[in-house]
Enzyme design. Structure first.
Site, PDB file in Angstrom:
ATOM      1  N   SER A 143       0.850  -1.192   0.000  1.00  0.00           N
ATOM      2  CA  SER A 143       0.000   0.000   0.000  1.00  0.00           C
ATOM      3  C   SER A 143       0.882   1.237   0.000  1.00  0.00           C
ATOM      4  O   SER A 143       2.056   1.187   0.413  1.00  0.00           O
ATOM      5  CB  SER A 143      -0.884   0.008   1.258  1.00  0.00           C
ATOM      6  N   TYR A 156      -2.139  -0.943  10.327  1.00  0.00           N
ATOM      7  CA  TYR A 156      -2.193  -1.074   8.870  1.00  0.00           C
ATOM      8  C   TYR A 156      -0.888  -0.607   8.250  1.00  0.00           C
ATOM      9  O   TYR A 156      -0.292  -1.297   7.404  1.00  0.00           O
ATOM     10  CB  TYR A 156      -3.367  -0.264   8.316  1.00  0.00           C
TER      11      TYR A 156
END
Length: 251
Positions: A143, A156
């Site tokens: 990401s 995350y």
């Protein structure tokens, strides 16, 4: 793209980027093992692929459980004799986005278990099979949050930085073994994770788009194209790379 007849596992393939990736592989004549923790969603995607003339089977798995990943890999090899590609896409976000000092242990543990440990399990077992057969290709979904700071999103961000590091380390280890390992780093992309965020903070929609030079979110299909390209025989000299698809956000 050159993925015809390859045997491909896509985790988290029941929706979003995973579903788009499974369908894109099938479009290019790969055989896809559609895997998701939610078997019903995986079956829906596999049915769509098969009804459209592609080839897909379903193997449900929770990537945070080692024995289920073992079953996923073993079932694939038993059925097809090999594993050419695995796309480690399964991922979750925290239930509550908050500063590090207030971050819940539950959110830390659950996100790390799926996004980081789950990728490790899949890489470990896939690499064992790929070494036996003498070839293989791994594409990990990282990401933009694995390349730059992400506010109120510690687990995350930590998990995606880890995916980038695992990708590079493993790519170096297996570079002479005919096994390539790369990652894609999507920016803000239309997905269940983004929808969840915007449902809680609808005011963030315009704010997020304002920091994207292209002034729009990415599409799951656009990420899927990059994944299939990296998994194809068109990219034989690419390994250990992180391909960023973010509409220019990182600029």
């Amino acid at each position: 793209m050159q993925v015809k007849d390859k045997i491909v596992i896509v985790t988290g393939a029941g929706s979003g980027i995973g579903a788009a990736t499974a369908k894109h592989f099938a479009k290019h004549q790969a055989t896809v093992v559609v895997s998701d923790i939610k078997e019903g969603k995986a079956k829906s995607i596999a049915d769509e692929i098969n009804n459209g003339g592609g080839k897909a089977v379903v193997v449900a798995a929770n990537v945070a459980k080692f024995e289920e990943v073992e079953q996923l890999i073993n079932t694939t090899v038993e059925k097809f004799g090999q594993l050419d590609v695995i796309v480690n896409n399964a991922g979750i976000g925290p239930r509550n986005m908050t500063k590090t000092g207030e971050y819940s242990l539950e959110d830390w543990d659950s996100v790390i278990a799926v996004n980081q440990t789950g990728v490790f399990y899949c890489m470990k077992l896939a690499l064992q099979q790929m070494m036996k057969q003498g070839h293989g290709n791994i594409v990990n979904l990282a990401s933009l949050a694995g390349l730059k700071a992400s506010l109120n999103n510690l687990s995350y961000s930590a998990s995606k930085f880890a995916v980038v590091g695992m990708t590079k380390s493993a790519a170096l280890e297996y570079a002479t073994k005919n096994i390539r390992i790369n990652a894609v780093c999507p920016g803000y992309t239309e997905s269940a994770l983004l929808s969840k965020l915007l449902s809680v903070r609808p005011d963030m929609d315009q704010m997020l788009k304002s920091v994207i030079p292209m002034k729009r979110y990415g599409l799951a299909e656009e990420i899927a194209e990059a994944v299939v390209w990296l998994a194809s025989d068109s990219t034989k000299f690419i390994t250990g790379q992180t391909i960023t698809l973010d509409g220019g956000t990182s600029l």
